[in-house]
Every structure is written in structure tokens, then in C-alpha cells.
Write a protein that holds these residues in place. Structure first.
Motif, mmCIF file in Angstrom:
data_model
loop_
_atom_site.group_PDB
_atom_site.id
_atom_site.type_symbol
_atom_site.label_atom_id
_atom_site.label_comp_id
_atom_site.label_asym_id
_atom_site.label_seq_id
_atom_site.Cartn_x
_atom_site.Cartn_y
_atom_site.Cartn_z
ATOM 1 N N THR A 129 -2.735 29.221 33.905
ATOM 2 C CA THR A 129 -3.854 30.007 33.369
ATOM 3 C C THR A 129 -5.148 29.199 33.281
ATOM 4 O O THR A 129 -6.190 29.745 32.933
ATOM 5 C CB THR A 129 -3.515 30.514 31.950
ATOM 6 O OG1 THR A 129 -3.223 29.374 31.132
ATOM 7 C CG2 THR A 129 -2.325 31.451 31.965
ATOM 8 N N SER A 130 -5.091 27.904 33.565
ATOM 9 C CA SER A 130 -6.264 27.061 33.314
ATOM 10 C C SER A 130 -6.136 25.754 34.109
ATOM 11 O O SER A 130 -5.031 25.369 34.511
ATOM 12 C CB SER A 130 -6.299 26.755 31.801
ATOM 13 O OG SER A 130 -7.271 25.791 31.495
ATOM 14 N N ARG B 282 1.036 31.132 28.618
ATOM 15 C CA ARG B 282 1.155 32.013 27.447
ATOM 16 C C ARG B 282 0.033 33.033 27.400
ATOM 17 O O ARG B 282 0.157 34.074 26.780
ATOM 18 C CB ARG B 282 1.105 31.181 26.151
ATOM 19 C CG ARG B 282 2.305 30.294 25.940
ATOM 20 C CD ARG B 282 1.997 29.227 24.905
ATOM 21 N NE ARG B 282 0.858 28.418 25.306
ATOM 22 C CZ ARG B 282 0.303 27.468 24.584
ATOM 23 N NH1 ARG B 282 0.784 27.199 23.396
ATOM 24 N NH2 ARG B 282 -0.729 26.779 25.037
ATOM 25 N N ASN C 90 3.609 21.861 35.379
ATOM 26 C CA ASN C 90 2.254 21.441 35.020
ATOM 27 C C ASN C 90 1.923 21.678 33.547
ATOM 28 O O ASN C 90 1.132 20.938 32.954
ATOM 29 C CB ASN C 90 1.273 22.216 35.910
ATOM 30 C CG ASN C 90 -0.141 22.200 35.374
ATOM 31 O OD1 ASN C 90 -0.859 21.199 35.497
ATOM 32 N ND2 ASN C 90 -0.569 23.296 34.759
ATOM 33 N N TYR D 212 1.096 11.003 23.231
ATOM 34 C CA TYR D 212 0.805 11.671 24.507
ATOM 35 C C TYR D 212 1.212 10.758 25.668
ATOM 36 O O TYR D 212 1.890 11.187 26.611
ATOM 37 C CB TYR D 212 -0.679 12.050 24.610
ATOM 38 C CG TYR D 212 -1.015 12.635 25.972
ATOM 39 C CD1 TYR D 212 -0.499 13.876 26.352
ATOM 40 C CD2 TYR D 212 -1.800 11.933 26.891
ATOM 41 C CE1 TYR D 212 -0.772 14.411 27.612
ATOM 42 C CE2 TYR D 212 -2.080 12.458 28.144
ATOM 43 C CZ TYR D 212 -1.564 13.699 28.504
ATOM 44 O OH TYR D 212 -1.814 14.226 29.751
ATOM 45 N N THR E 197 -11.070 19.706 32.616
ATOM 46 C CA THR E 197 -10.407 21.015 32.463
ATOM 47 C C THR E 197 -10.567 21.396 30.988
ATOM 48 O O THR E 197 -11.411 20.845 30.294
ATOM 49 C CB THR E 197 -8.896 20.892 32.781
ATOM 50 O OG1 THR E 197 -8.315 19.992 31.823
ATOM 51 C CG2 THR E 197 -8.634 20.383 34.190
HETATM 52 P P1 NDP Z 1 -5.612 22.813 30.523
HETATM 53 O O1 NDP Z 1 -5.656 22.838 29.041
HETATM 54 O O2 NDP Z 1 -6.784 23.294 31.272
HETATM 55 O O3 NDP Z 1 -4.317 23.605 31.026
HETATM 56 C C1 NDP Z 1 -3.076 23.460 30.401
HETATM 57 C C2 NDP Z 1 -2.135 24.549 30.870
HETATM 58 O O4 NDP Z 1 -0.873 24.344 30.238
HETATM 59 C C3 NDP Z 1 -2.633 25.932 30.498
HETATM 60 O O5 NDP Z 1 -2.462 26.803 31.587
HETATM 61 C C4 NDP Z 1 -1.712 26.330 29.341
HETATM 62 O O6 NDP Z 1 -1.455 27.716 29.426
HETATM 63 C C5 NDP Z 1 -0.434 25.564 29.681
HETATM 64 N N1 NDP Z 1 0.390 25.345 28.499
HETATM 65 C C6 NDP Z 1 0.148 24.530 27.448
HETATM 66 N N2 NDP Z 1 1.124 24.632 26.537
HETATM 67 C C7 NDP Z 1 2.012 25.533 27.036
HETATM 68 C C8 NDP Z 1 3.221 26.069 26.564
HETATM 69 N N3 NDP Z 1 3.746 25.697 25.387
HETATM 70 N N4 NDP Z 1 3.873 26.983 27.325
HETATM 71 C C9 NDP Z 1 3.353 27.366 28.511
HETATM 72 N N5 NDP Z 1 2.217 26.892 29.021
HETATM 73 C C10 NDP Z 1 1.537 25.995 28.279
HETATM 74 O O7 NDP Z 1 -5.282 21.299 30.901
HETATM 75 P P2 NDP Z 1 -4.980 20.591 32.311
HETATM 76 O O8 NDP Z 1 -5.062 21.548 33.416
HETATM 77 O O9 NDP Z 1 -5.830 19.381 32.358
HETATM 78 O O10 NDP Z 1 -3.477 20.128 32.053
HETATM 79 C C11 NDP Z 1 -2.418 20.436 32.941
HETATM 80 C C12 NDP Z 1 -1.470 19.262 32.987
HETATM 81 O O11 NDP Z 1 -2.140 18.131 33.531
HETATM 82 C C13 NDP Z 1 -0.940 18.824 31.630
HETATM 83 O O12 NDP Z 1 0.438 18.515 31.772
HETATM 84 C C14 NDP Z 1 -1.738 17.561 31.325
HETATM 85 O O13 NDP Z 1 -1.042 16.690 30.490
HETATM 86 C C15 NDP Z 1 -1.889 17.005 32.722
HETATM 87 N N6 NDP Z 1 -2.965 16.048 32.916
HETATM 88 C C16 NDP Z 1 -4.260 16.381 32.629
HETATM 89 C C17 NDP Z 1 -5.251 15.447 32.847
HETATM 90 C C18 NDP Z 1 -6.683 15.721 32.506
HETATM 91 O O14 NDP Z 1 -7.481 14.754 32.412
HETATM 92 N N7 NDP Z 1 -7.119 16.960 32.353
HETATM 93 C C19 NDP Z 1 -4.959 14.128 33.426
HETATM 94 C C20 NDP Z 1 -3.560 13.889 33.651
HETATM 95 C C21 NDP Z 1 -2.609 14.832 33.431
HETATM 96 P P3 NDP Z 1 -1.457 28.756 28.211
HETATM 97 O O15 NDP Z 1 -2.483 28.307 27.242
HETATM 98 O O16 NDP Z 1 -1.714 30.080 28.882
HETATM 99 O O17 NDP Z 1 -0.072 28.675 27.699
#
Ligand code: NDP
Ligand code: 8X3
Length: 254
Positions: free
Chosen positions: A11-12, A34, A86, A152, A187
Motif C-alpha cells: 500500500t505504500s 492493512r 516487504n 529495529y 517513503t
Molecule cells: P512504508 O511505511 O512506506 O511502507 C510499509 C508497508 O508495510 C506499508 O504498505 C504497510 O501497509 C505495511 N505494513 C506495516 N505493518 C504491517 C502489518 N502489520 N501488516 C501488514 N502490512 C504492514 O515503508 P517502506 O516502504 O520504507 O518499508 C517497506 C520495508 O522496507 C520495511 O520492511 C522496511 O523495514 C524496509 N526498509 C525501509 C527502508 C527505508 O529507508 N524506507 C530501508 C530499508 C528497509 P499497511 O499500512 O497498509 O498495513
């Protein structure tokens, strides 16, 4: 060949970018998260471009619901070729001795246990078919702790070890296992980390050109499209002016 790709947290951010890139690659998608509204928007956007999309709204921490959704997938969606684990988050940046118990549990339950749940539910089918690819989104944070990163960072170190373990356990099959370790990606991540404090979140990306979700999605699609004998085991992807999880040289944002 068109693949069926399941992306958690589509979703993001990185997950959403992966959805768009795998769609451009001609694949069919099972998108989860979610946020029902965001899932419906991305389904509409991609369906208009003639991608087949199924959306499943659930929390990866809810093992029973995840199990129900995966086990009752319609026959034509059951054979998942690529699982992109992810969904994940960071909460807080306090010193470990000042950390918040609930934040710790949410990170551990989502980033480690949620990823394990999805792996346990999807990979047996891949083993039966002797075909599949698991792409876990780890992080540079899993390579070494940084100030305030404590729990984390530990969850992402766990993602590395869990990914390595799976790769070993399926080495007698044609399944491939990849750990993508992004650095600073702009993000919603920092907004979530700082509980909606958008000014503090914006500061994280000040003075440096961060990565985008697309930069990470490009690598995911590359790994998924690599020839069958090539397993992209692990990739660390940093912004150019980032030296490590804790070394970020600002003032080079052009
Ligand atoms: P965002 O916050 O933009 O996206 C996170 C995504 O995870 C959303 O789509 C959210 O969906 C979903 N999510 C979170 N908790 C849950 C849950 N309990 N159940 C289902 N879905 C969940 O962050 P990023 O895109 O940056 O993060 C994505 C991944 O990349 C993560 O694992 C993060 O740790 C990793 N990452 C990010 C970095 C960064 O600098 N941004 C660097 C390295 C790794 P919804 O809210 O709809 O549930
Ligand atoms: C997200 C990247 O460096 O903010 O995993 O931890 S970092």
C-alpha cells in the motif's frame, strides 16, 4: 513467462513501487496490506493497465487470518511464483534503555514473525512445484546497529539470518532466496517511525538525495528475472552519499 507475485505491504513505499514494477514486467499480482482504501486504489490503477490484481487486506501479525487467506486462494491464484516479504516498520529511535515495550513488540511481530508466517504459508507450495522465489526486504540496519536503532536493527539482522537459513533449506530445489538490504529510502517509513511527526521525518532526508521505492523495486524485478541458474542472494543498496547505516554525508542533495 507471466509470474504470480505476492507482495506484502503493497500500500505504500517500496511495496507499492514493487507492485507497479512487477506489473510493468507483465506479472499478475496478489497485493496485501492493512489499508483497504490504498489497496483498492492500487488495484484500480493497475487493473486499468490490464494487470490482473487480487488484493487481500490483513495484518501480517495475525497468523490465523493470514493462514485463512493463503489457504483459500482461488485455484488460479494459488501457485505463487514470487513472494516479496516487504511489510515492516521501525518505531522510535530511543536509546535501548529508554525504549517502548509496545513499539518493540510491534516491530518484532511484524518484521520477524509476520515475515516467518508468510514464508511458512507460501513456501511449501513452491517446494511442491519445485519453482519459486522469495525476496525478503532486509536493510542496511541489519548489518550493524546504529544509535537508537537497537531493536529495529535486530529485526533486520534476524531477516538476514532467516533469509540465509531458508536459502540453505531449499538449496536442493530450484527455489531462489534473496535478501534486499536498502539504505535510506524516502517513503512513509520515517513518518511511521516518528509516530506521525512529519517535520522530524523530513529531516531524515535533508541534504542527501535518498533512494526511492522504485530504486529498490528495480533490483527486486532484476532478481526475479535473472536466469534460473542465477540466485541473487543478497544486495546492499545505498544512496550514493551514504557510507553505512550510520554514515550519511549531507550537503550533496542535487
Ligand atoms: P512504508 O511505511 O512506506 O511502507 C510499509 C508497508 O508495510 C506499508 O504498505 C504497510 O501497509 C505495511 N505494513 C506495516 N505493518 C504491517 C502489518 N502489520 N501488516 C501488514 N502490512 C504492514 O515503508 P517502506 O516502504 O520504507 O518499508 C517497506 C520495508 O522496507 C520495511 O520492511 C522496511 O523495514 C524496509 N526498509 C525501509 C527502508 C527505508 O529507508 N524506507 C530501508 C530499508 C528497509 P499497511 O499500512 O497498509 O498495513
Ligand atoms: C531502514 C533504513 O537506515 O533508517 O531500514 O534503518 S535505516
Amino acid at each position: 513467462m507471466k509470474k504470480t507475485v505476492l507482495i506484502t505491504g503493497a500500500t505504500s513505499g517500496i511495496g507499492l513501487a514493487c507492485a507497479r514494477k512487477f506489473a510493468e514486467n507483465g506479472d499478475r499480482l496478489i497485493l496485501t496490506g492493512r489499508n483497504v482504501h490504498a489497496l483498492s486504489e492500487i488495484r484500480q490503477e493497475l487493473t486499468m493497465k490490464e494487470t490482473q490484481v487480487m488484493t487481500l487486506a490483513f495484518d501480517v501479525r495475525d497468523r490465523e487470518i493470514a493462514k485463512k487467506y493463503i489457504e483459500t486462494l482461488p485455484a488460479e491464484w494459488k501457485d505463487i511464483d514470487v513472494l516479496v516479504n516487504n511489510a515492516g516498520l521501525a518505531l522510535g529511535l530511543e536509546a535501548e534503555y529508554k525504549g517502548n515495550f509496545e513499539d518493540w513488540e510491534t516491530m518484532i511481530d511484524t518484521n520477524i514473525k509476520g515475515l516467518l508466517t508468510m514464508t511458512r504459508l507460501v513456501v511449501p507450495g513452491m517446494v511442491e512445484r519445485n519453482r519459486g522465489h522469495i525476496i525478503n526486504i532486509g536493510s542496511v540496519a541489519g548489518d550493524a546497529a546504529y544509535a537508537g536503532g537497537n531493536v529495529y536493527c535486530a529485526t533486520k539482522a534476524a531477516v538476514k539470518t532467516i533469509t540465509d537459513g531458508l536459502r540453505i533449506d531449499v538449496a536442493d530445489t530450484a527455489i531462489r532466496v534473496t535478501n534486499l538490504k536498502p539504505g535510506l529510502v524516502e517513503t512513509n517509513f520515517s513518518n511511521v517511525r516518528f509516530h506521525g511527526d512529519s517535520d522530524r521525518a523530513a529531516n531524515v532526508y535533508k541534504g542527501i538525495k535518498p533512494l526511492t521505492g522504485d530504486d529498490i523495486a528495480d533490483v527486486a524485478v532484476y532478481a526475479a528475472n535473472a536466469p534460473a541458474h542465477v540466485q541473487i542472494a543478497e544486495v546492499l543498496i545505498l544512496a550514493t552519499h551514504q557510507g553505512s547505516g550510520s554514515v550519511i554525508v549531507r550537503g550533496n542533495a542535487d
